[in-house]
Design an enzyme around this catalytic site. Structure first.
Site, PDB file in Angstrom:
ATOM      1  N   HIS A  74      24.674 -21.666  48.763  1.00  0.00           N
ATOM      2  CA  HIS A  74      24.773 -22.050  50.169  1.00  0.00           C
ATOM      3  C   HIS A  74      25.968 -21.383  50.854  1.00  0.00           C
ATOM      4  O   HIS A  74      26.095 -21.433  52.089  1.00  0.00           O
ATOM      5  CB  HIS A  74      24.896 -23.576  50.283  1.00  0.00           C
ATOM      6  CG  HIS A  74      24.167 -24.137  51.454  1.00  0.00           C
ATOM      7  ND1 HIS A  74      24.133 -23.510  52.685  1.00  0.00           N
ATOM      8  CD2 HIS A  74      23.438 -25.275  51.609  1.00  0.00           C
ATOM      9  CE1 HIS A  74      23.430 -24.228  53.534  1.00  0.00           C
ATOM     10  NE2 HIS A  74      22.987 -25.311  52.907  1.00  0.00           N
TER      11      HIS A  74
ATOM     12  N   ASP B 284      21.632 -20.029  54.105  1.00  0.00           N
ATOM     13  CA  ASP B 284      21.368 -21.372  54.615  1.00  0.00           C
ATOM     14  C   ASP B 284      19.976 -21.832  54.194  1.00  0.00           C
ATOM     15  O   ASP B 284      19.151 -21.045  53.704  1.00  0.00           O
ATOM     16  CB  ASP B 284      21.488 -21.393  56.141  1.00  0.00           C
ATOM     17  CG  ASP B 284      22.924 -21.179  56.601  1.00  0.00           C
ATOM     18  OD1 ASP B 284      23.841 -21.622  55.872  1.00  0.00           O
ATOM     19  OD2 ASP B 284      23.124 -20.552  57.655  1.00  0.00           O
TER      20      ASP B 284
END
Length: 423
Positions: free
Chosen positions: A395, A399
């Site tokens: 992450h 995203d």
């Protein structure tokens, strides 16, 4: 003239190797090209062959011991040959620690047991040998380590109890706590008797280190989808029937998944990246890693420039690399440089799981076992085959939305199998 057996360099990053097993004993005859010793690096085990005919004159580096790349681990010469003075000096230095230990303690100890005892700080004079004529084996040292750990844990628990008891002295809580802690200590003492302690070494140690680092250096998130591969299975069955005589063409689910991933990575290049040194390296070419379970752990052979290969070529490459991986015949270079990895637990009946990133990659796809499920199509219930897909991504780099789009495209290709042939 005696010939040196050298610790080889199996990969660019290899600095030292471990002697896994000597296949010959000192004095045994050997033939040129015959395997005489098995050595391992961080990622691979390999047989080392005799450089000439003769006998194994001397073993310098014993089983389970390590040596730097380029160092002598043994000598081959002719029967009755005496090593030169310089060679004897090398042998003497390598065996100095063992000779001193034998002189000091007069104990019969295997080299592996002596090395383990030295690393763990075990006094061999306090270890009872279970081998022939009281010889101390590696198992004896492991048992001594186990006993010491049990004693250490008991001591820690007793200290913790003492401290807590001081704080709660003269209270009913102290009395109850004492009973509870005493019971825990007694129970622990019983359980420790059935514990086998085995140090982590070789490939297992490397895997443990890399997985620990992966989880602590990345922000890992896993998302899941199911792909309807009913049509894909039908297409593959038709291929088998129509090309029955073409023995070289036998596609597996992994082949189709690999092709779907490669096509999806060409569109979603952000997923085809490495994250290291605070920088993101995004690749145009796909170097696909395929995780393969082997006896000592897990290796990831790499299909380089996979985007240039057809489905048939991908299938052949996967089969070739998987076979060589299980045989321990891969080079270190064949297990490095991947930009994305596929791993599967489908053969073990696992549905969804959380694959751990293979750093510095930012994405890994986990594949579960396909199952038949009832699906309502209009007013009719049909049997459809669903394949679980689990995508773990970093992450820090990607995203949730683009990661979901990538996984959705993989799903799309698997549900529209003809596009795997012509895209």
């Amino acid at each position: 003239m005696a010939v040196e057996i050298i610790m080889p360099k199996l990969g660019m990053s290899m600095e030292e190797g471990t002697v896994v097993e000597w296949l010959k004993k000192k004095g045994d005859p050997v033939k040129k090209g015959e395997s005489i010793v098995v050595i391992s690096s961080d990622k691979i085990e390999k047989d080392i062959e005799a450089p000439q005919d003769g006998v194994l004159l001397e073993i310098i580096v014993q089983q389970d011991e390590t040596a730097e790349v380029g160092k002598v681990i043994g000598y081959i010469g002719q029967e009755g040959e005496v090593l030169k003075e310089a060679d004897h000096e090398s042998v003497a230095i390598s065996m100095k620690e063992e000779i001193e230990a034998i002189s000091e303690t007069m104990l019969r100890v295997s080299p592996a047991a002596r090395k383990l005892a030295h690393e763990a700080g075990i006094d061999l004079r306090r270890v009872s040998g279970s081998g022939p004529k009281g010889r101390i084996t590696r198992a004896d040292v492991e048992k001594a380590i186990q006993t010491r750990q049990a004693s250490s844990q008991l001591e820690s628990e007793e200290q913790r109890f003492t401290q807590i008891n001081k704080e709660a002295i003269n209270t009913s809580e102290s009395i109850n706590l004492k009973k509870k802690m005493s019971g825990q200590i007694s129970e622990m003492a019983i359980e420790q008797k059935d514990v086998t302690v085995k140090p982590i070494t070789g490939m297992r140690k490397v895997i443990a280190t890399r997985m620990f680092a992966s989880l602590h250096q990345t922000a890992q998130l896993t998302i899941h989808m199911k792909a309807d591969i009913t049509k894909l299975m039908e297409v593959n069955e038709n291929i088998k029937n129509e090309l029955r005589d073409e023995s070289t063409i036998k596609f597996t689910i992994t082949d189709f998944i690999a092709r779907a991933v490669i096509l999806s990575l060409r569109t979603h290049k952000q997923m085809n990246s490495l994250y290291q040194d605070g920088r993101i390296y995004t690749y145009d070419s796909v170097h696909l890693g395929i995780a393969v379970a082997v006896e000592n752990g897990l290796v990831v052979p790499v299909i380089r420039y996979a985007e240039k290969l057809s489905l048939k070529e991908i299938s052949q490459k996967i089969k070739e690399l998987s076979t060589r991986a299980r045989e321990g015949a891969l080079s270190s270079e064949e297990m490095t440089g991947s930009t994305f990895t596929i791993t599967s637990l489908g053969a073990y009946g696992v549905e969804f799981f959380t694959p751990v990133l293979n750093p510095p990659e930012v994405g890994i796809l986990g594949v579960g076992t396909a199952e038949d499920v009832p699906v309502l199509v209009g007013d009719i219930v049909e049997k459809r085959k669903k394949l679980p897909l689990s995508l773990t991504f970093d992450h820090q780099v990607i995203d949730g939305a683009p990661a979901s789009q990538f996984l959705g495209m993989v799903k799309h290709y698997l549900e529209n199998p003809y596009q795997l042939f012509y895209s």
